[in-house]
Design an enzyme around this catalytic site. Structure first.
Site, PDB file in Angstrom:
ATOM      1  N   CYS A 131      -3.656  -6.379   7.407  1.00 47.86           N
ATOM      2  CA  CYS A 131      -2.601  -7.255   6.885  1.00 47.86           C
ATOM      3  C   CYS A 131      -2.829  -8.654   7.451  1.00 47.86           C
ATOM      4  CB  CYS A 131      -1.219  -6.747   7.292  1.00 47.86           C
ATOM      5  SG  CYS A 131       0.127  -7.607   6.423  1.00 47.86           S
ATOM      6  N   CYS A 141       2.516 -12.139   5.061  1.00 47.75           N
ATOM      7  CA  CYS A 141       1.493 -11.113   4.842  1.00 47.75           C
ATOM      8  C   CYS A 141       0.443 -11.533   3.833  1.00 47.75           C
ATOM      9  CB  CYS A 141       2.142  -9.818   4.377  1.00 47.75           C
ATOM     10  SG  CYS A 141       3.427  -9.244   5.483  1.00 47.75           S
ATOM     11  N   LYS A 216       6.439   1.096   1.574  1.00 51.27           N
ATOM     12  CA  LYS A 216       6.889   0.373   2.763  1.00 51.27           C
ATOM     13  C   LYS A 216       8.092  -0.484   2.397  1.00 51.27           C
ATOM     14  CE  LYS A 216       5.293  -2.971   6.180  1.00 51.27           C
ATOM     15  NZ  LYS A 216       4.107  -3.641   6.746  1.00 51.27           N
ATOM     16  N   ARG A 238      10.390 -10.657   3.793  1.00 51.56           N
ATOM     17  CA  ARG A 238       9.287  -9.980   3.115  1.00 51.56           C
ATOM     18  C   ARG A 238       9.742  -9.253   1.841  1.00 51.56           C
ATOM     19  NH1 ARG A 238       6.101 -11.190   7.317  1.00 51.56           N
ATOM     20  NH2 ARG A 238       6.007  -9.988   9.236  1.00 51.56           N
ATOM     21  N   GLU A 254       5.107   3.426  -6.644  1.00 48.37           N
ATOM     22  CA  GLU A 254       4.161   2.844  -5.684  1.00 48.37           C
ATOM     23  C   GLU A 254       3.113   3.872  -5.263  1.00 48.37           C
ATOM     24  OE1 GLU A 254       3.452   0.015  -4.544  1.00 48.37           O
ATOM     25  OE2 GLU A 254       5.160  -1.311  -4.820  1.00 48.37           O
ATOM     26  N   LYS A 269       7.176   4.338   5.180  1.00 53.82           N
ATOM     27  CA  LYS A 269       7.552   3.577   6.366  1.00 53.82           C
ATOM     28  C   LYS A 269       8.798   2.758   6.086  1.00 53.82           C
ATOM     29  CE  LYS A 269       5.965  -0.275   9.035  1.00 53.82           C
ATOM     30  NZ  LYS A 269       5.066  -1.391   9.108  1.00 53.82           N
ATOM     31  N   SER A 296       9.051   0.688  15.202  1.00 54.41           N
ATOM     32  CA  SER A 296       9.464   0.132  16.488  1.00 54.41           C
ATOM     33  C   SER A 296      10.969   0.241  16.742  1.00 54.41           C
ATOM     34  CB  SER A 296       9.015  -1.326  16.578  1.00 54.41           C
ATOM     35  OG  SER A 296       9.526  -2.085  15.501  1.00 54.41           O
TER      36      SER A 296
HETATM   37  C1  PBG Z   1       2.457  -5.438   9.100  1.00 51.03           C
HETATM   38  C2  PBG Z   1       3.136  -4.342   9.832  1.00 51.03           C
HETATM   39  C3  PBG Z   1       4.446  -4.314  10.309  1.00 51.03           C
HETATM   40  C4  PBG Z   1       4.613  -3.080  10.943  1.00 51.03           C
HETATM   41  C5  PBG Z   1       3.401  -2.402  10.848  1.00 51.03           C
HETATM   42  N1  PBG Z   1       2.513  -3.185  10.140  1.00 51.03           N
HETATM   43  C6  PBG Z   1       5.481  -5.372  10.312  1.00 51.03           C
HETATM   44  C7  PBG Z   1       6.102  -5.826   9.067  1.00 51.03           C
HETATM   45  O1  PBG Z   1       5.833  -5.338   7.978  1.00 51.03           O
HETATM   46  O2  PBG Z   1       6.888  -6.746   9.180  1.00 51.03           O
HETATM   47  C8  PBG Z   1       5.868  -2.600  11.602  1.00 51.03           C
HETATM   48  C9  PBG Z   1       5.723  -1.430  12.523  1.00 51.03           C
HETATM   49  C10 PBG Z   1       6.867  -1.187  13.429  1.00 51.03           C
HETATM   50  O3  PBG Z   1       7.980  -1.728  13.290  1.00 51.03           O
HETATM   51  O4  PBG Z   1       6.685  -0.377  14.352  1.00 51.03           O
HETATM   52  N2  PBG Z   1       1.212  -5.750   9.652  1.00 51.03           N
END
Ligand code: PBG
Length: 346
Positions: A131, A141, A216, A238, A254, A269, A296
């Site tokens: 990304c 992104c 996602k 986003r 998707e 996700k 996270s």
């Molecule tokens: C984008 C990406 C994100 C996460 C994984 N890959 C951030 C986003 O989309 O803003 C989030 C993972 C997490 O919150 O643990 N490279």
């Protein structure tokens, strides 16, 4: 026995009670009928690699660190010792710019980390996140609609789709050249799987699998990650590419597109607020290996409550990870991976 007592006994015998408790009577019986079993092999462990020496803890993710290349190898070794076979790498570059040049630089931070891990632990499966957001100075992104890329028909600052595909393809090839085992595009650009598959095949990496972040969502659960990866958007959000949390039929669309374009594995996700989505996608594509990203914010909520003594960290973590697997995920990307593997073993 009086007649009345006798009649009551007979009645009791006729009472039909279904007794599922019979199979819950002992640990051994419960183990025999257990439907879902977590295994360290199910986990993919995320690592944040940065320039410099040592490691620094991420304030909003206790127990998770930004790591030097050397420390990344050390953390991957710890994962291997606990039975975790796979890591996913995120890079924090030295410098950011509008395109994110370090993302596909030969000596970029992720490139260094891939080589170092594959050298020291060849059997470790190295997945890379593909990304732009950690590498661009605007934190988005993709390439933005401004400056030399300005396209009059689109709003200023819009994430341009097709120009971004070229960059994603470059990044994937660069990771492949360093020895990555799986590339995982996470930017939710249309056509990203086709573009990456085509570029990899053309460069002789036709055997390199793609794990698509197919479904996602534009989730607020990514907050702590954006601190960890220093990839928060400098303005806006986003929502023009990540999915609306209210949608599930769109998840099927998707996923179908990415299967059609040649994804080898799918991902949903985040995981917890989207367990229903995991189930629906798994049922629609039972032939596809499915990953879920226990993100996270989900991690940090458990850590915070546990630090306050409000919940039992080990039990709640294992219950949470079990729920993700029960919902249909074959693989779970989780910051709990090493701890969970240890708890499973003990
Ligand atoms: C984008 C990406 C994100 C996460 C994984 N890959 C951030 C986003 O989309 O803003 C989030 C993972 C997490 O919150 O643990 N490279």
């Amino acid at each position: 026995m009086t007649l009345l007592e006798h009649e009551m006994t007979i009645n009791n015998h006729q009472l039909l009670i279904n007794r599922p408790r019979r199979l819950r009577a002992t640990d051994a019986l419960r183990a025999m009928v257990r439907e879902t079993e977590l295994n360290a092999r199910d986990f993919i462990y995320p690592l944040f690699v940065r320039h410099g020496e040592g490691r620094s803890e991420i304030r909003s993710m206790p127990g998770v660190y930004q790591l030097s290349v050397e420390e990344t190898v050390r953390e991957a070794e710890a994962a291997a010792r606990s039975g975790v076979n796979a890591v996913i790498l995120f890079g924090i570059p030295e410098e950011k710019d509008p395109i994110g040049l370090e993302n596909f630089a030969e000596d970029g931070i992720v490139q260094q980390a891939i080589r170092a891990i594959k050298k020291e632990i060849p059997e470790m499966v190295v997945v890379t996140d593909v990304c732009l957001c950690e590498y661009t100075d605007h934190g988005h992104c993709g390439i933005l609609n401004m400056g030399e890329h300005f396209h009059a028909g689109l709003p200023e600052g819009y994430v341009l789709n097709d120009p971004t595909l070229d960059v994603l393809a470059k990044v994937a090839i660069s990771h492949a050249e360093c020895g990555a085992d799986i590339v995982a595009p996470s930017g939710m650009m249309d056509g990203m799987i086709s573009a990456i598959r085509d570029a990899l095949d053309f460069s002789g990496y036709e055997n390199l699998p793609i794990l698509s972040y197919a479904v996602k969502y534009a989730s607020s659960f990514y907050g702590p990650f954006r601190e960890a990866a220093e990839g928060a958007p400098k303005f806006g959000d986003r929502k023009s590419h990540q999915m609306d949390p209210a949608n599930v039929r769109e998840a099927l669309r998707e996923a179908a597109i990415d299967v059609e374009e040649g994804a080898d594995m799918l991902m949903v996700k985040p995981a917890l607020a989207y367990l229903d989505v995991i189930r629906v996608v798994k049922d629609a594509f039972p032939e596809m290996p499915m990953a879920a990203y226990n993100v996270s914010g989900e991690y940090s909520m458990i850590k915070a409550a546990a630090a306050n003594g409000w919940i039992d960290e080990a039990k709640v973590t294992l219950e949470t990870l079990t729920s993700i697997k029960r919902a249909g995920a074959d693989l779970i990307i989780t910051y709990h991976a090493v701890d969970a593997a240890k708890w499973l073993a003990s």
